[in-house]
Design a protein around this motif. Structure first.
Motif, PDB file in Angstrom:
ATOM      1  N   THR A 121      -7.209   3.145  24.535  1.00  0.00           N
ATOM      2  CA  THR A 121      -6.998   2.954  23.095  1.00  0.00           C
ATOM      3  C   THR A 121      -5.678   3.531  22.612  1.00  0.00           C
ATOM      4  OG1 THR A 121      -8.032   5.036  22.383  1.00  0.00           O
ATOM      5  CG2 THR A 121      -9.492   3.146  22.754  1.00  0.00           C
ATOM      6  N   GLY A 122      -5.170   4.559  23.302  1.00  0.00           N
ATOM      7  CA  GLY A 122      -3.953   5.218  22.843  1.00  0.00           C
ATOM      8  C   GLY A 122      -4.179   6.115  21.642  1.00  0.00           C
ATOM      9  N   ILE A 127      -1.056  15.220  13.910  1.00  0.00           N
ATOM     10  CA  ILE A 127       0.201  14.505  13.655  1.00  0.00           C
ATOM     11  C   ILE A 127      -0.103  13.110  13.128  1.00  0.00           C
ATOM     12  CG2 ILE A 127       2.224  13.473  14.779  1.00  0.00           C
ATOM     13  CD1 ILE A 127       2.132  15.940  16.715  1.00  0.00           C
ATOM     14  N   LEU A 128      -1.114  12.458  13.715  1.00  0.00           N
ATOM     15  CA  LEU A 128      -1.456  11.115  13.270  1.00  0.00           C
ATOM     16  C   LEU A 128      -2.078  11.132  11.874  1.00  0.00           C
ATOM     17  CD1 LEU A 128      -1.503   8.131  13.934  1.00  0.00           C
ATOM     18  CD2 LEU A 128      -3.777   8.436  14.893  1.00  0.00           C
ATOM     19  N   ALA A 176       4.114  12.679  19.655  1.00  0.00           N
ATOM     20  CA  ALA A 176       4.436  11.649  18.664  1.00  0.00           C
ATOM     21  C   ALA A 176       5.098  10.449  19.326  1.00  0.00           C
ATOM     22  CB  ALA A 176       5.321  12.231  17.575  1.00  0.00           C
ATOM     23  N   HIS A 177       6.017  10.695  20.254  1.00  0.00           N
ATOM     24  CA  HIS A 177       6.674   9.582  20.953  1.00  0.00           C
ATOM     25  C   HIS A 177       5.664   8.808  21.810  1.00  0.00           C
ATOM     26  CE1 HIS A 177      10.874  10.006  19.862  1.00  0.00           C
ATOM     27  NE2 HIS A 177      10.781  11.316  20.015  1.00  0.00           N
ATOM     28  N   LEU A 178       4.734   9.525  22.423  1.00  0.00           N
ATOM     29  CA  LEU A 178       3.719   8.859  23.230  1.00  0.00           C
ATOM     30  C   LEU A 178       2.836   7.969  22.352  1.00  0.00           C
ATOM     31  CD1 LEU A 178       2.417   8.550  26.017  1.00  0.00           C
ATOM     32  CD2 LEU A 178       1.028  10.578  25.511  1.00  0.00           C
ATOM     33  N   THR A 187       8.193   6.721  12.457  1.00  0.00           N
ATOM     34  CA  THR A 187       8.972   7.295  13.551  1.00  0.00           C
ATOM     35  C   THR A 187       8.376   8.635  13.980  1.00  0.00           C
ATOM     36  OG1 THR A 187      10.534   8.572  12.210  1.00  0.00           O
ATOM     37  CG2 THR A 187      11.046   6.237  12.587  1.00  0.00           C
ATOM     38  N   ALA A 188       8.596   8.982  15.232  1.00  0.00           N
ATOM     39  CA  ALA A 188       8.080  10.238  15.758  1.00  0.00           C
ATOM     40  C   ALA A 188       8.644  11.420  14.992  1.00  0.00           C
ATOM     41  CB  ALA A 188       8.413  10.352  17.246  1.00  0.00           C
ATOM     42  N   ASP A 189       9.924  11.398  14.678  1.00  0.00           N
ATOM     43  CA  ASP A 189      10.542  12.520  13.984  1.00  0.00           C
ATOM     44  C   ASP A 189       9.974  12.688  12.582  1.00  0.00           C
ATOM     45  OD1 ASP A 189      12.681  14.605  14.216  1.00  0.00           O
ATOM     46  OD2 ASP A 189      13.373  13.611  12.389  1.00  0.00           O
TER      47      ASP A 189
END
Length: 297
Positions: free
Chosen positions: A96-97, A109-110, A160-162, A172-174
């Motif tokens: 699922t990620g 973070i999400l 975050a990048h993953l 964006t991850a940042d």
């Protein structure tokens, strides 16, 4: 509260977090306990009004805001299962990620990215406003802590990048890490954190202000996930020994939500190997036993 604090102060085990300079420099002798009761009163020990950055104790409240702002659809974007791993493990659900749950860093973070706002500033404002409603008073960000969190959070950037690569994270991850860093840097004290815990424990209504902050369903769901995931890979031991849903933090803060009963907070910076306050764990066990708070008791 002062009597319980006196029982905890002689405990000298544990080490302060070194993840950012501000946490490494925290006062190891800080020890405070607070209770927030259904009538809106707050009882606290010495140092109950000493400020500190909320750090990971913010995660239940971020989850609540994400659920509120997405009409519950956040549950499609983040799992709710315990991992048995560290809070910053580089791991997503297979197939699922999704982050495994909202109490680990990936999940928080999400959930920051899911609260309302068209850009990082708007999301940050929504988060600070929501946290202030939970606390019953205006809260603010420690900019120095936020800068350190953003600059030194390499594993958070990796997560975050993953998630971005998996398509789970749509900003964006940042940007996502910047918002999360500011959420972790919000300043609270034991008294306001106890009120935040009580707001969840009492069905989403702040007992001090009478304001409904989130629905009773959201409050119930958040407290349930705190019970299973709030102390990371120590959550099972915590629920056996303390029996009160809680969220730990590398600042040494622990927020507790005893369903239908009260909210509590204990803060003491020295941590055990799992990142939980040593005095906080001992104090929570004593508090639960003294007040009969164990949900399975």
């Amino acid at each position: 509260m002062d009597a319980l604090r006196r029982r905890l102060v002689p405990e000298r085990d544990g080490e302060r977090s070194t993840s950012i300079p501000e946490l490494a420099d925290a006062d190891p002798d800080l020890c405070a306990i607070a209770l927030a009761l259904p009538d809106g009163s707050v009882r606290s020990s010495v140092d109950g009004d000493v400020p500190f950055s909320i750090q990971s104790a913010v995660k239940p409240f971020l989850f609540a805001l994400a659920l509120a702002d997405t009409d519950g659809a956040a549950l499609d974007r983040v799992g709710i299962e315990p991992t048995g791993e560290a809070f910053d493990a580089i791991k997503l659900e297979s197939g699922t990620g999704r982050p495994p749950n909202p109490m680990v860093n990936a999940g928080a973070i999400l959930t920051c990215a899911l609260v309302d706002g068209d850009d990082p500033d708007e999301r940050t404002a929504r988060i600070i406003g929501g946290l202030s409603a939970f606390a019953g008073r205006p809260l603010e960000v420690d900019d120095g802590v936020a800068h350190s969190e953003h600059l030194l959070g390499d594993r958070n950037h990796a997560l975050a990048h993953l998630m971005r690569d998996e398509g789970t994270l749509t900003i964006t991850a940042d940007e996502a890490v910047a918002v999360y860093a500011r959420a972790c840097a919000v300043l609270v004290d034991a008294e306001s954190l106890a009120v935040m815990g009580a707001t969840l424990a009492l069905g989403g209504v702040n007992p001090a202000t009478g304001q409904r902050v989130v629905s009773s369903r959201i409050a119930r769901d958040v407290v349930a996930v705190m019970a299973t995931c709030g102390v990371y890979d120590g959550s099972g031991r915590w629920m056996r020994g303390v029996g009160v849903p809680a969220k730990s933090s590398v600042s040494g803060a622990i927020v507790l939500s005893a369903p239908g009963t009260l909210g509590a907070a204990i803060v003491s910076p020295p941590l055990d190997e799992r990142g939980t306050s040593v005095r906080g764990r001992i104090g929570a066990e004593a508090l639960s036993a003294d007040l009969g708070l164990h949900v399975f008791g």
